[in-house]
Design a protein around this motif. Structure first.
Motif, mmCIF file in Angstrom:
data_model
loop_
_atom_site.group_PDB
_atom_site.id
_atom_site.type_symbol
_atom_site.label_atom_id
_atom_site.label_comp_id
_atom_site.label_asym_id
_atom_site.label_seq_id
_atom_site.Cartn_x
_atom_site.Cartn_y
_atom_site.Cartn_z
ATOM 1 N N TRP A 85 -77.797 -97.293 -39.211
ATOM 2 C CA TRP A 85 -77.432 -98.171 -40.321
ATOM 3 C C TRP A 85 -78.551 -98.183 -41.352
ATOM 4 N N GLU A 86 -79.782 -98.295 -40.869
ATOM 5 C CA GLU A 86 -80.933 -98.345 -41.770
ATOM 6 C C GLU A 86 -81.037 -97.064 -42.588
ATOM 7 N N GLU A 87 -80.882 -95.925 -41.949
ATOM 8 C CA GLU A 87 -80.966 -94.652 -42.664
ATOM 9 C C GLU A 87 -79.835 -94.508 -43.681
ATOM 10 N N LEU A 90 -80.640 -96.778 -46.670
ATOM 11 C CA LEU A 90 -81.690 -96.193 -47.509
ATOM 12 C C LEU A 90 -81.127 -95.084 -48.392
ATOM 13 N N LYS A 91 -80.334 -94.210 -47.793
ATOM 14 C CA LYS A 91 -79.731 -93.113 -48.557
ATOM 15 C C LYS A 91 -78.823 -93.666 -49.643
ATOM 16 N N GLU A 92 -78.042 -94.687 -49.301
ATOM 17 C CA GLU A 92 -77.143 -95.296 -50.281
ATOM 18 C C GLU A 92 -77.918 -95.853 -51.474
ATOM 19 N N PHE A 93 -78.997 -96.582 -51.207
ATOM 20 C CA PHE A 93 -79.800 -97.152 -52.299
ATOM 21 C C PHE A 93 -80.482 -96.063 -53.122
ATOM 22 N N MET A 94 -80.954 -95.023 -52.465
ATOM 23 C CA MET A 94 -81.586 -93.918 -53.194
ATOM 24 C C MET A 94 -80.573 -93.203 -54.074
ATOM 25 N N ASP A 95 -79.355 -93.007 -53.557
ATOM 26 C CA ASP A 95 -78.303 -92.356 -54.354
ATOM 27 C C ASP A 95 -77.916 -93.222 -55.540
ATOM 28 N N GLN A 96 -77.838 -94.538 -55.329
ATOM 29 C CA GLN A 96 -77.500 -95.447 -56.432
ATOM 30 C C GLN A 96 -78.572 -95.397 -57.512
#
Length: 103
Positions: A85-87, A90-96
């Motif tokens: 979930w954490e990974e 993180l990927k979701e926020f970086m993509d946003q």
């Protein structure tokens, strides 16, 4: 030379993470021992001085819940907010952030 240094740094990082995990486990077992000892004393006091009302269950419940969460954290058991979930987050926020930067 650079590859050797990188491997050395990786080994050191792995050692540090393992050492931290061992310290956290030791801390949990100390917490568990304290919990058991204090609960035995509270049970004795409760049964000796007010056996008609078993109040020792309340600190047992409260501290027990805290101990449970401590153990879940130390032994990496997080069914709701685990490592995956954490990974993903993180990927979701970086993509946003990347998408917002290029808009």
């Amino acid at each position: 030379m650079g590859l050797i240094m990188e491997r050395s740094n990786q080994e050191f990082d792995r050692y540090q993470r393992a050492k931290k995990q061992v310290e956290e486990i030791k801390g949990f077992y100390g917490h568990l021992i304290s919990f058991v000892l204090v609960m035995v004393v509270l049970l004795f006091i409760n049964l000796r001085y007010s056996p008609q009302y078993l109040w020792f269950f309340w600190p047992l419940l409260g501290w027990g819940i805290g101990l449970l969460f401590h153990g879940m954290k130390v032994f990496n058991y997080t069914p709701f907010l685990g490592k995956n979930w954490e990974e993903r987050k993180l990927k979701e926020f970086m993509d946003q952030e990347k998408q917002n930067k290029y808009e």
